[in-house]
Design a protein around this motif. Structure first.
Motif, PDB file in Angstrom:
ATOM      1  N   GLU A 262       0.835  -1.199   0.000  1.00 41.75           N
ATOM      2  CA  GLU A 262       0.000   0.000   0.000  1.00 41.75           C
ATOM      3  C   GLU A 262       0.878   1.261   0.000  1.00 41.75           C
ATOM      4  N   LEU A 263       2.012   1.178   0.693  1.00 43.06           N
ATOM      5  CA  LEU A 263       2.947   2.317   0.701  1.00 43.06           C
ATOM      6  C   LEU A 263       3.534   2.523  -0.698  1.00 43.06           C
ATOM      7  N   MET A 264       3.928   1.431  -1.328  1.00 39.11           N
ATOM      8  CA  MET A 264       4.489   1.519  -2.679  1.00 39.11           C
ATOM      9  C   MET A 264       3.496   2.181  -3.633  1.00 39.11           C
ATOM     10  N   THR A 265       2.225   1.799  -3.503  1.00 35.45           N
ATOM     11  CA  THR A 265       1.190   2.380  -4.359  1.00 35.45           C
ATOM     12  C   THR A 265       1.117   3.899  -4.166  1.00 35.45           C
ATOM     13  N   ARG A 266       1.261   4.329  -2.919  1.00 35.11           N
ATOM     14  CA  ARG A 266       1.189   5.774  -2.651  1.00 35.11           C
ATOM     15  C   ARG A 266       2.374   6.513  -3.271  1.00 35.11           C
ATOM     16  N   LEU A 267       3.504   5.822  -3.436  1.00 32.29           N
ATOM     17  CA  LEU A 267       4.699   6.479  -3.958  1.00 32.29           C
ATOM     18  C   LEU A 267       4.709   6.522  -5.492  1.00 32.29           C
ATOM     19  N   MET A 268       3.826   5.758  -6.104  1.00 28.94           N
ATOM     20  CA  MET A 268       3.837   5.594  -7.561  1.00 28.94           C
ATOM     21  C   MET A 268       3.685   6.893  -8.347  1.00 28.94           C
ATOM     22  N   ASN A 269       2.812   7.795  -7.903  1.00 30.37           N
ATOM     23  CA  ASN A 269       2.509   8.955  -8.751  1.00 30.37           C
ATOM     24  C   ASN A 269       3.560  10.063  -8.682  1.00 30.37           C
TER      25      ASN A 269
ATOM     26  N   ALA B 226      14.237   1.092   2.919  1.00 28.17           N
ATOM     27  CA  ALA B 226      15.225   1.928   2.226  1.00 28.17           C
ATOM     28  C   ALA B 226      15.685   1.242   0.938  1.00 28.17           C
ATOM     29  N   ARG B 227      15.908  -0.066   1.019  1.00 24.47           N
ATOM     30  CA  ARG B 227      16.330  -0.815  -0.177  1.00 24.47           C
ATOM     31  C   ARG B 227      15.241  -0.824  -1.240  1.00 24.47           C
ATOM     32  N   LEU B 228      14.011  -0.907  -0.787  1.00 23.77           N
ATOM     33  CA  LEU B 228      12.872  -1.011  -1.694  1.00 23.77           C
ATOM     34  C   LEU B 228      12.567   0.322  -2.384  1.00 23.77           C
ATOM     35  N   VAL B 229      12.673   1.390  -1.597  1.00 21.93           N
ATOM     36  CA  VAL B 229      12.203   2.692  -2.061  1.00 21.93           C
ATOM     37  C   VAL B 229      13.314   3.509  -2.720  1.00 21.93           C
ATOM     38  N   GLY B 230      14.557   3.286  -2.269  1.00 16.04           N
ATOM     39  CA  GLY B 230      15.703   4.033  -2.803  1.00 16.04           C
ATOM     40  C   GLY B 230      15.721   4.134  -4.323  1.00 16.04           C
TER      41      GLY B 230
END
Ligand SMILES: [Zn+2]
Length: 199
Positions: free
Chosen positions: A125-132, A156-160
């Motif tokens: 759900e966090l990843m989805t929020r970062l998509m746009n 950090a590894r996922l989002v970096g």
């Protein structure tokens, strides 16, 4: 040990986090001796929480509407998200008045010992929020213990690679502890002094 209803009450109270058998017994006898109006208010509060409180569809904080009060606030900025483990951590950070962005409540932390992995948390759900692309910074405010650190490193590894800056609250927080136990000043300073994590 006791008969019927009293023992049922002690058993139920004993299931609550942080309430041992002795406390459960003490609370039960306190309630038995209380005015019926006091007990009525407690019952009503429990029923209201069940009926009215739900989780925000955006950040998973507790909410009394589809979205929580913070997600609905137009004065807050959309470019920073602070990631926390539980709704009580939102309250702790709000008390510092250091943060004007939005939150994301994971619902716990990664813990191999307890069998909690990323899929058990609201990571997707966090990843989805970062998509746009609106969010430029993620502040990871998980608890300063083993599980919290593991969760921060994982995120950090996922989002970096997504080009979002990831930072972690500065040291100074009581290590091994719970975010909610930090006083406002310490937590506020840790917030201001947050440091970038490079994935
Ligand atoms: Zn929300």
């Amino acid at each position: 040990m006791y008969e019927g209803a009293v023992q049922d009450l002690i058993d139920e109270l004993g299931r609550l986090p942080g309430v041992g058998p002795k406390s459960a017994q003490r609370i039960a006898f306190h309630l038995l001796a209380s005015e019926s109006a006091d007990v009525g208010r407690l019952v009503a509060a429990l029923q209201r929480v069940q009926a009215e409180v739900r989780f925000c569809v955006t950040c998973y904080n507790v909410a009394e509407a589809e979205q929580c009060r913070i997600c609905r606030d137009p004065r807050r900025t959309d470019d920073v998200i602070c990631v926390v483990e539980e709704p009580k951590d939102v309250v702790a950070i709000e008390r510092t008045r250091e943060f004007r962005g939005r939150y994301h409540v994971l619902g716990g932390a990664i813990s191999p010992i307890e069998g909690v992995g990323p899929d058990d948390l609201r990571v997707k759900e966090l990843m989805t929020r970062l998509m746009n692309g609106t969010v430029t910074e993620l502040i990871i405010a998980t608890d300063p213990n083993l599980e919290g650190e593991a969760t921060a490193a994982y995120l950090a590894r996922l989002v970096g690679p997504m080009g979002v800056a990831v930072s972690r609250l500065a040291s100074g927080l009581p290590v091994g502890g719970d975010l909610e136990y930090a006083d406002e000043v310490t937590l506020g300073r840790a917030f201001e002094g947050r440091r970038r994590i490079d994935a």
